[in-house]
Design a protein around this motif. Structure first.
Motif, short mmCIF file in Angstrom:
data_model
loop_
_atom_site.label_atom_id
_atom_site.label_comp_id
_atom_site.label_asym_id
_atom_site.label_seq_id
_atom_site.Cartn_x
_atom_site.Cartn_y
_atom_site.Cartn_z
N ARG A 50 34.42 0.25 -13.68
CA ARG A 50 34.70 -1.10 -14.14
C ARG A 50 36.15 -1.50 -13.84
NH1 ARG A 50 33.40 -1.95 -20.29
NH2 ARG A 50 31.62 -0.75 -19.57
N LEU A 51 37.08 -0.58 -14.09
CA LEU A 51 38.49 -0.84 -13.80
C LEU A 51 38.71 -1.05 -12.32
CD1 LEU A 51 41.51 -0.95 -14.57
CD2 LEU A 51 41.54 1.54 -14.38
N PHE A 52 38.11 -0.19 -11.50
CA PHE A 52 38.32 -0.27 -10.06
C PHE A 52 37.72 -1.55 -9.48
CE2 PHE A 52 38.24 4.64 -9.93
CZ PHE A 52 39.53 4.67 -10.44
N ALA A 53 36.64 -2.04 -10.07
CA ALA A 53 36.00 -3.25 -9.57
C ALA A 53 36.87 -4.48 -9.81
CB ALA A 53 34.64 -3.43 -10.24
N ASN A 54 37.67 -4.46 -10.87
CA ASN A 54 38.52 -5.62 -11.19
C ASN A 54 39.83 -5.11 -11.82
OD1 ASN A 54 39.43 -8.23 -11.62
ND2 ASN A 54 38.36 -8.43 -13.59
N PRO A 55 40.72 -4.57 -11.00
CA PRO A 55 41.93 -3.93 -11.55
C PRO A 55 43.05 -4.87 -11.96
CG PRO A 55 41.94 -3.78 -9.17
CD PRO A 55 40.62 -4.40 -9.55
N GLN A 56 43.03 -6.11 -11.47
CA GLN A 56 44.18 -6.98 -11.67
C GLN A 56 44.52 -7.27 -13.13
OE1 GLN A 56 46.59 -7.81 -9.75
NE2 GLN A 56 45.67 -6.74 -8.02
N PRO A 57 43.53 -7.54 -14.01
CA PRO A 57 43.90 -7.80 -15.41
C PRO A 57 44.67 -6.62 -16.03
CG PRO A 57 41.68 -8.56 -15.01
CD PRO A 57 42.10 -7.82 -13.77
N PHE A 58 44.20 -5.40 -15.77
CA PHE A 58 44.89 -4.22 -16.30
C PHE A 58 46.28 -4.10 -15.69
CE2 PHE A 58 46.28 0.11 -15.56
CZ PHE A 58 46.30 0.63 -16.84
N ILE A 59 46.37 -4.22 -14.38
CA ILE A 59 47.65 -4.03 -13.69
C ILE A 59 48.66 -5.08 -14.14
CG2 ILE A 59 48.78 -4.22 -11.43
CD1 ILE A 59 46.33 -2.82 -10.24
#
Length: 202
Positions: free
Chosen positions: A1-10
């Motif tokens: 899930r993180l790898f599919a959409n990393p920008q919010p976390f980053i």
């Protein structure tokens, strides 16, 4: 899930680093090689590369803790993974397989010469400026107890530690990281302190 959409976390992580005036994040990469695929590895590399780039843009650094470079780093799927890791833009890499208790538990005949070989391989693969040598409390001790106070240093173990530190000096390796640093004993601290007193050692 993180790898599919990393920008919010980053974006959130970078903003937090800026607000707290942090200089660096550390990623502790604890991966079961039997539960991941080649795609997982590629996705992880892409994530780390993007994260490092975002941090660098704000003057921040990224370090990682990794397993055994010589064998595969991520396990059988990921030959030369530590070589690949150097291409992600991380600023420093701590190797966990140089923890004495970890290797001696897996291989009871493990010696300082084996440890030196591991360190030499890591230095060649990762580069001396990027490489941080991981040590553990009670380095060189044969007591494998995980109870509070376990793996305490002995006269024998600090001699091994001193020899290991001398070897790092010969290899021009000047950075170490100590696992369990809050629980180290006086013998360990005094031996380590003598090494750290030399210029440019961290």
């Amino acid at each position: 899930r993180l790898f599919a959409n990393p920008q919010p976390f980053i974006q959130a992580a970078v903003a937090k680093a800026v607000s707290l005036k942090l200089s660096m994040y550390n990623l502790d990469v604890e991966i079961n090689p039997h539960l991941i695929s080649a795609k997982d590895a590629a996705d992880m590399m892409a994530f780390v590369r993007t994260f490092a780039s975002a941090l660098h843009a704000r003057g921040k650094l990224l370090s990682t803790d990794l397993g055994r470079c010589r064998l595969a780093g991520f396990g059988g799927q990921f030959r030369n993974s530590c070589v690949n890791w150097t291409m992600t833009g991380v600023d420093a890499v701590v190797t966990m397989q140089t923890y004495w208790h970890q290797m001696h538990t897996r291989e009871p005949s493990y010696t300082l010469a084996d440890w030196e070989k591991e360190v030499s391989v890591n230095a060649q693969v990762l580069g001396r400026e990027r490489y941080i040598v991981g040590l553990d409390k009670g380095f060189g001790a044969l007591n494998q107890s995980k109870a509070p106070g376990g793996r305490r240093s002995t006269e024998r173990s600090v001699k091994i530690l001193a020899e290991a530190l001398r070897f790092l000096g010969t290899q021009q390796l000047r950075r170490i990281a100590v696992w369990g640093a809050k629980e180290v004993d006086n013998l360990f601290v005094s031996t380590l302190g003598a090494w750290l007193s030399e210029p440019e050692r961290i």
